[in-house]
Scaffold this active site. Sequence first.
Site, short mmCIF file in Angstrom:
data_model
loop_
_atom_site.label_atom_id
_atom_site.label_comp_id
_atom_site.label_asym_id
_atom_site.label_seq_id
_atom_site.Cartn_x
_atom_site.Cartn_y
_atom_site.Cartn_z
N GLU A 90 86.47 76.18 60.05
CA GLU A 90 87.51 75.58 59.22
C GLU A 90 87.44 76.02 57.77
O GLU A 90 86.37 76.32 57.25
CB GLU A 90 87.50 74.06 59.37
CG GLU A 90 86.18 73.40 59.13
CD GLU A 90 86.27 71.88 59.33
OE1 GLU A 90 86.45 71.46 60.48
OE2 GLU A 90 86.16 71.16 58.34
N CYS A 103 88.17 76.94 50.06
CA CYS A 103 86.81 76.52 50.39
C CYS A 103 86.45 77.18 51.72
O CYS A 103 87.05 76.86 52.75
CB CYS A 103 86.81 74.99 50.49
SG CYS A 103 85.26 74.30 51.04
N CYS A 110 75.86 74.10 61.24
CA CYS A 110 74.93 74.13 60.11
C CYS A 110 73.58 73.60 60.59
O CYS A 110 73.52 72.69 61.41
CB CYS A 110 75.47 73.25 58.99
SG CYS A 110 74.46 73.30 57.49
N CYS A 114 72.08 67.32 57.04
CA CYS A 114 72.31 66.24 56.05
C CYS A 114 72.96 65.05 56.76
O CYS A 114 73.92 65.21 57.50
CB CYS A 114 73.20 66.74 54.91
SG CYS A 114 72.46 68.11 54.01
N CYS A 117 76.82 64.25 56.40
CA CYS A 117 77.78 65.36 56.54
C CYS A 117 78.30 65.45 57.97
O CYS A 117 77.53 65.35 58.93
CB CYS A 117 77.10 66.68 56.15
SG CYS A 117 78.20 68.09 56.28
N CYS A 331 83.86 68.28 54.67
CA CYS A 331 82.96 69.09 55.47
C CYS A 331 82.86 68.78 56.97
O CYS A 331 82.32 67.76 57.36
CB CYS A 331 81.58 68.93 54.82
SG CYS A 331 80.57 70.34 55.08
N1 SAH Z 1 75.54 73.54 52.65
C1 SAH Z 1 76.08 73.63 51.35
C2 SAH Z 1 77.59 73.79 51.31
C3 SAH Z 1 78.39 72.95 52.26
S1 SAH Z 1 78.60 71.26 51.93
C4 SAH Z 1 75.62 72.43 50.52
O1 SAH Z 1 74.96 71.57 51.06
O2 SAH Z 1 75.88 72.41 49.32
C5 SAH Z 1 79.63 71.17 50.53
C6 SAH Z 1 79.47 69.92 49.72
O3 SAH Z 1 80.02 68.77 50.40
C7 SAH Z 1 78.02 69.58 49.45
O4 SAH Z 1 77.83 69.16 48.12
C8 SAH Z 1 77.78 68.42 50.42
O5 SAH Z 1 76.69 67.67 50.03
C9 SAH Z 1 79.13 67.70 50.35
N2 SAH Z 1 79.38 66.78 51.46
C10 SAH Z 1 79.11 66.94 52.76
N3 SAH Z 1 79.48 65.84 53.45
C11 SAH Z 1 80.00 64.98 52.57
C12 SAH Z 1 80.54 63.67 52.67
N4 SAH Z 1 80.60 63.03 53.85
N5 SAH Z 1 80.98 63.07 51.54
C13 SAH Z 1 80.91 63.71 50.36
N6 SAH Z 1 80.42 64.95 50.19
C14 SAH Z 1 79.95 65.57 51.29
#
Ligand code: SAH
Length: 345
Positions: A90, A103, A110, A114, A117, A331
């Site tokens: 996506e 983006c 991944c 996290c 996420c 994300c």
């Molecule tokens: N792996 C990389 C890039 C992808 S995530 C990273 O971790 O930075 C892109 C951004 O979206 C990151 O800052 C991540 O922490 C944030 N993100 C992911 N899930 C989220 C959510 N549910 N709410 C808010 N931000 C989120």
Amino acid sequence: MKNIKDYNLDDLKLEMQAIGEKPFRAEQIFKWLFVEKVKSFDEMTNLSLDLRNKLKENYDICNLEIERKLESKDGTKKYLFGLSDGNAIETVLMQYKYGKTVCVSTQIGCKMGCKFCASTGIPFIRSLTAGEIVSQVVAIEQDENCKVSNVVFMGIGEPMDNFDNVLKAIAIFNNQKGLNIGARHISVSTSGIVPKIYEFADQNIQCSLAISLHSANNEVRSSMMPVNNAYNIQELMKACRYYVEKTNRRISFEYALAKDNNSNLDDAKELVNLLHGMLCHVNLIPINKIENGKFQKASLDNIMKFIDYLNDHGIVATIRRELGSDIDAACGQLRRKNLKQPSEE
Ligand code: SAH
């Protein structure tokens, strides 16, 4: 088959030489791919039929197929693209006053895990090639008949876990004979793979770096992001300071605020202590609640108190505008839904 969009111009010249063609053919092909953005070798009308056939035999042109496209009331557009191997990725297009930002995803799934996420819980399949990364921008420019001015590596995947292809993609984005997106208009976001931050700093490119911090406390951060067990906040900050020294560029720290988790004034205080004196900016994000996720969005009042505390204590912080929340633009959300409900439209 080789993906022709995997090559920056100099490498494409070598490829052409290897099949007995003159290097200027590479310039022509590069222009067709990234300026004219044609979808087939047959449209490359200044190449001989013989060469077009040779290209067809040796290379895939990497057209991404639009499997789904969702449009938000705020103008954000989210694409689910099909790849030639049947996987889907996506990509999100956001409209800002200063231009259009895409983006991009860097991996299919991944590995970082996290907890907040939406990509977590979807199996990791593989990293994308440089050509598959740049093709996301090409496909959107084709579809919307527009010019993209900014790219953020904030889609699915961990860019620093696909380091070489991300660097290659940045170089292709930058190429003035192609998409011509300046490094200053490109931002790479990482969950904090420390050795790669050092390597990134040493590249001497003018891209912006964003760090997904989310907490200044090791215990809290580890409970949100397993990567913190491998590289803790102190190691991460050491690498960030190296980056700032080396590049003289401001780092952007992403901080998703979750109720009763990382959004109290004590948390803000720890963040101020951590970032004090550093060339940086904090980007606060009201956390997007994902299905079955345990994190709840912090209230607006809570967010305002948090940002006021940071700003009053010398840390520049802004709240990220939530774009596309009505189309699950956060994300991993669209791909996750699609995996669960493939027939849903
Ligand atoms: N792996 C990389 C890039 C992808 S995530 C990273 O971790 O930075 C892109 C951004 O979206 C990151 O800052 C991540 O922490 C944030 N993100 C992911 N899930 C989220 C959510 N549910 N709410 C808010 N931000 C989120």
